[in-house]
Design an enzyme around this catalytic site. Structure first.
Site, PDB file in Angstrom:
ATOM      1  N   ASP A  31       8.218  -0.336  -6.193  1.00  0.00           N
ATOM      2  CA  ASP A  31       6.960  -1.051  -5.968  1.00  0.00           C
ATOM      3  C   ASP A  31       7.099  -2.459  -6.536  1.00  0.00           C
ATOM      4  OD1 ASP A  31       3.874   0.311  -5.366  1.00  0.00           O
ATOM      5  OD2 ASP A  31       4.019  -1.787  -5.970  1.00  0.00           O
ATOM      6  N   ASP A  47      10.295  -6.444  -4.564  1.00  0.00           N
ATOM      7  CA  ASP A  47       9.363  -7.114  -3.660  1.00  0.00           C
ATOM      8  C   ASP A  47      10.007  -7.099  -2.273  1.00  0.00           C
ATOM      9  OD1 ASP A  47       7.848  -8.822  -2.201  1.00  0.00           O
ATOM     10  OD2 ASP A  47       8.007 -10.532  -3.573  1.00  0.00           O
ATOM     11  N   GLY A  69       3.204  -2.015   1.278  1.00  0.00           N
ATOM     12  CA  GLY A  69       2.540  -2.984   2.145  1.00  0.00           C
ATOM     13  C   GLY A  69       1.087  -3.169   1.786  1.00  0.00           C
ATOM     14  N   ASN A 108      -4.451   5.115  11.234  1.00  0.00           N
ATOM     15  CA  ASN A 108      -5.492   5.303  12.262  1.00  0.00           C
ATOM     16  C   ASN A 108      -5.970   3.943  12.769  1.00  0.00           C
ATOM     17  OD1 ASN A 108      -8.453   4.775  10.948  1.00  0.00           O
ATOM     18  ND2 ASN A 108      -7.087   5.539   9.373  1.00  0.00           N
ATOM     19  N   TYR A 132      -4.547  -5.894  10.068  1.00  0.00           N
ATOM     20  CA  TYR A 132      -3.842  -4.781   9.432  1.00  0.00           C
ATOM     21  C   TYR A 132      -3.375  -3.775  10.497  1.00  0.00           C
ATOM     22  CZ  TYR A 132      -3.515  -0.284   6.977  1.00  0.00           C
ATOM     23  OH  TYR A 132      -3.104   0.934   6.510  1.00  0.00           O
ATOM     24  N   LYS A 136       0.495  -2.514  11.739  1.00  0.00           N
ATOM     25  CA  LYS A 136       0.977  -1.131  11.868  1.00  0.00           C
ATOM     26  C   LYS A 136       1.592  -0.904  13.251  1.00  0.00           C
ATOM     27  CE  LYS A 136       0.175   0.379   7.796  1.00  0.00           C
ATOM     28  NZ  LYS A 136       1.286   0.802   6.941  1.00  0.00           N
TER      29      LYS A 136
END
Ligand code: 15L
Length: 275
Positions: A31, A47, A69, A108, A132, A136
């Protein structure tokens, strides 16, 4: 035992997965934020918007669960760095390091502009509900390219909402319990013969908006159903709300420019002001 890299490991989903998958795989967790390695884990601070970091963390692993992300709708610059450049770097670094299998938790929100009165399957054309969601769809398309061009194996999970319990009416349709997401991620890591698959990351919810037959075909057997909490959740639901949000599967993501980012560092209290 397989060595599995989890990026974005300090986030919400990462935290659930580290607990659920401990002991099943040798976990390498990474992370941008610091984190203490838990028993049996190796933590690497990285990073992923830097290719050198992406190359470092993907070295010597058998599979990658790429959670790292920006995880909600927000400003383009943050999404660009983390979800477009970061995703490219991780997939490309995996290719260069010979890592074949990637489990990519898409969202979703890649299909959030489908209406709630529709049932959609894994073959529908994307209808992202914001920047966003577009990022995806980028990850899904990049995965398809890396399968077709480089023979990599991609398992795309369009996650609903991972939570110990469903938190509102919309989440009754898209909820997934921690143990069900862990099962689906394990399937994505271990199932032989995967080339490119899209499944929905939801439990066996009675109120689902998704036809998740592709996941079932691949062996997913969810243990939970949000219906067990429906009465309580609906009792607390406030009437009204934004009509665009209420009509579409992506909810408020369809109607606003920014959703509070759970991964944002806590703001420092202003000098002189008591908390
Ligand atoms: C997502 O994709 C987010 O990562 C998560 O934080 C939730 O907002 C979830 O969607 C949701 O739709 O509830």
């Amino acid at each position: 035992m397989k060595t599995v890299l989890i990026t974005g490991a300090t986030g919400d989903v990462g935290t659930h997965l580290r607990r659920e998958l401990a002991g099943k795989y040798r976990l390498v967790v990474s992370d941008k934020r610091n984190s203490k390695a838990q028993k049996g884990e190796k933590f690497i601070r990285a990073d992923i918007s830097k290719m050198s970091d992406a190359l470092k963390i993907t070295k010597g692993v058998d599979a990658i669960v790429h959670l790292g992300g920006y995880s909600v709708e927000g400003p383009w610059e943050g999404i660009l760095q983390a979800n477009i450049i970061g995703c490219y770097n991780v997939f490309e670094a995996a290719r260069k390091n010979g890592v074949k299998r990637i489990v990519f938790p898409t969202s979703n929100h890649a299909v959030g502009f489908y209406r709630r009165d529709e049932t959609i399957d894994h073959k529908v054309y994307p209808r992202p509900d914001g920047r966003y969601g577009v990022s995806k769809v980028f990850g899904e398309a990049l995965g398809r390219l890396y399968t077709d061009k480089y023979g990599m194996e991609m398992f795309m999970i369009r996650i609903g909402n991972v939570n110990p319990v469903p938190i509102d009416k919309r989440r009754l349709s898209i909820w997934i319990s921690p143990r069900d997401i862990a099962q689906l991620v394990s399937l994505g890591i271990d199932k032989p013969g995967i080339r490119f698959e899209i499944v929905y990351g939801i439990s066996r919810n009675k109120r689902a908006w998704y036809d998740n037959s592709n996941a079932y075909r691949l062996g997913y057997q969810p243990q939970d159903d949000s219906e067990a909490w429906a009465e309580e959740v609906l009792k607390n639901e406030k009437p009204g709300g934004n009509p665009i949000a209420e009509m579409h599967q992506g909810g408020v993501f369809c109607a606003v420019e920014e959703v509070p980012n759970p991964a944002a560092p806590a703001k420092k209290a202003k000098k002189g002001k008591k908390k």
